[in-house]
Design an enzyme around this catalytic site. Structure first.
Site, mmCIF file in Angstrom:
data_model
loop_
_atom_site.group_PDB
_atom_site.id
_atom_site.type_symbol
_atom_site.label_atom_id
_atom_site.label_comp_id
_atom_site.label_asym_id
_atom_site.label_seq_id
_atom_site.Cartn_x
_atom_site.Cartn_y
_atom_site.Cartn_z
ATOM 1 N N ASP A 176 -1.110 0.213 39.153
ATOM 2 C CA ASP A 176 0.063 -0.321 39.855
ATOM 3 C C ASP A 176 1.193 0.710 39.890
ATOM 4 O OD1 ASP A 176 -1.287 -2.789 40.132
ATOM 5 O OD2 ASP A 176 -0.621 -3.391 38.135
ATOM 6 N N HIS A 203 -1.130 -7.952 36.451
ATOM 7 C CA HIS A 203 -1.954 -7.046 37.259
ATOM 8 C C HIS A 203 -2.722 -7.839 38.321
ATOM 9 C CE1 HIS A 203 -4.176 -3.466 38.292
ATOM 10 N NE2 HIS A 203 -5.344 -4.000 37.966
#
Length: 337
Positions: A176, A203
Site C-alpha cells: 500500500d 490492507h
C-alpha cells in the site's frame, strides 16, 4: 506526529533500495511458505538475491523442488532447500528466524479479499500452528489475504500454543505504501525515490488509508485527493482486471514483501528502522492496526501515532473503522471455533 527517527526510517519503507543499509547483516534464516506460487516465486528470488540471507527454505504443497533447484543456481551465498507437502513442513521451519507467508489462493475478477477467507483462513491457521511448534520464536510475516483477518487468525493460533509474541507477528502492508508513493510521485511530478506517504488502517479496500494531508510539499486539489485515495485503496482491483483472470498482484507484492522482510532482518540484527505494518497495538480502539512502527532486535519496539487527520481523512477513518473491526473479529472467531 511520530518522532524524528520514525520520519527518517519511514523514508525507506517502499524499498527503493531493496538491500541497502549502512550495515549489511549476514546470517538470516528465512522460510517462504507458499514459495511455488505467484507471489512466492518472485519473493523467493528476491530473498535469494539478499546478501543478508544465509539459509532460504522454500515450502509449498507442490512444485517446490523445481523452484528450489532453479534458485540454487544463482551465484549468491544463500543456501536454498525445497520442502514439499505438510509432512516436510516442520523440517522447513526448523531453525528459521523469519517466516514469510504468501501461501493461499489469489484473487480473481469480481472477488474481494474477503472472498478468499474461506480457503486462506485455514491455510494460515495450519501454517501458524506448525510455526508455533517448530519455530516458536520466529518473526512471522503474513502476506496471505485477507490480511485484516489472517493476522488475527495467526495470533489466536499462536496464543493457543502458548507462544504468541505480539512483537513478532506482522501483516505486510508495504504494498500500500509502495503504491501510494508511486501514484503520488506521478501526480506531483516528483522523484519517486524521495516520495513518502504514510498509509494506515488495514490492507483491504477502504480500510487502506493514505494520509495525503501529511505529504510534505504536495499540492492536491480536492478531486485529486479523492481520486488518489480511491486508486491507492483499490489498486489491487486494477491489477486483477488487467490480468483478465490470470491472477492478482504478484510482482509488486513480492517486492513489497521482500522489502519488509529486509526491514525485519535489519532490525533483528540491531539496525532499528521504521515501517508501516499491521500489528497488535493500542493506537486505536481496535486490537490490530497498521501504522508507522519502529522495529528493533525483538520485533516491534514502538508503535507511532499517525498524527492529525484532515477532515476528509477523518471522515474516511470513522467510516472504515467498523469494517476493519468486523474483519478482525471474523478472523478471531474463525480461530476459536
Amino acid at each position: 506526529m511520530f518522532s524524528k527517527i520514525a520520519q527518517q526510517g519511514a523514508r525507506s519503507v517502499a524499498g527503493r533500495a531493496l538491500f541497502s543499509s549502512s550495515r549489511v547483516h549476514h546470517g538470516a534464516n528465512v522460510a517462504v511458505l507458499g514459495a511455488a506460487g505467484g507471489i512466492g516465486q518472485p519473493l523467493s528470488l528476491l530473498m535469494k538475491l539478499n546478501p543478508q540471507v544465509t539459509r532460504l527454505n522454500l515450502f509449498d504443497v507442490a512444485n517446490t523442488a523445481g523452484v528450489a533447484a532453479d534458485l540454487s543456481h544463482i551465484n549468491t551465498p544463500a543456501q536454498v532447500t525445497g520442502f514439499k507437502g505438510h509432512e516436510e513442513l516442520s523440517k522447513a521451519l526448523d531453525g528459521m528466524q523469519f517466516i514469510v507467508i504468501p501461501a493461499g489462493v489469489p484473487r480473481k475478477p469480481g472477488m474481494t479479499r474477503d472472498d478468499l477467507f474461506s480457503i486462506n483462513a485455514g491455510i494460515v491457521r495450519d501454517l501458524a500452528a506448525a510455526a508455533a511448534k517448530a519455530a516458536p520464536k520466529a518473526w512471522i510475516l503474513i502476506i496471505t489475504n485477507p490480511v485484516n483477518s489472517t493476522v488475527p487468525i495467526a495470533a489466536e493460533t499462536l496464543k493457543k500454543a502458548g507462544v504468541y509474541d505480539p512483537r513478532k507477528l506482522f501483516g505486510v502492508t508495504t504494498l500500500d505504501v509502495t503504491r501510494a508513493n508511486t501514484f503520488v510521485a506521478e501526480s506531483q511530478g516528483w522523484d519517486v525515490n524521495t516520495t513518502n506517504v504514510t498509509v494506515i488502517g488495514g490492507h483491504a479496500g477502504t480500510t487502506i488509508m493514505p494520509l495525503l494531508s501529511q505529504v510534505k510539499g504536495a499540492t492536491f486539489t480536492e478531486e485529486q485527493i479523492k481520486a488518489l485515495t480511491h486508486r491507492i485503496q483499490f489498486a489491487g482491483d486494477e491489477v486483477v482486471q488487467a490480468k483478465d483472470g490470470a491472477g492478482s498482484a504478484t510482482l509488486a507484492m513480492a517486492l513489497a514483501g521482500a522489502n519488509f522482510t529486509t526491514h525485519a532482518i535489519r532490525a533483528a540484527a540491531g539496525d532499528k528502522n521504521v515501517a508501516c505494518c499491521f500489528t497488535e497495538n493500542s493506537v486505536t480502539k481496535l486490537p490490530f492496526f497498521a501504522t508507522p512502527t519502529l522495529l528493533g532486535p525483538e520485533g516491534v519496539e514502538e508503535v507511532y501515532s499517525f498524527g492529525t487527520l484532515s477532515a476528509f481523512e477523518q471522515q474516511n477513518f470513522d467510516a472504515m473503522l467498523p469494517d476493519l473491526e468486523k474483519q478482525i473479529q471474523k478472523g478471531i472467531a474463525f480461530a476459536n471455533q
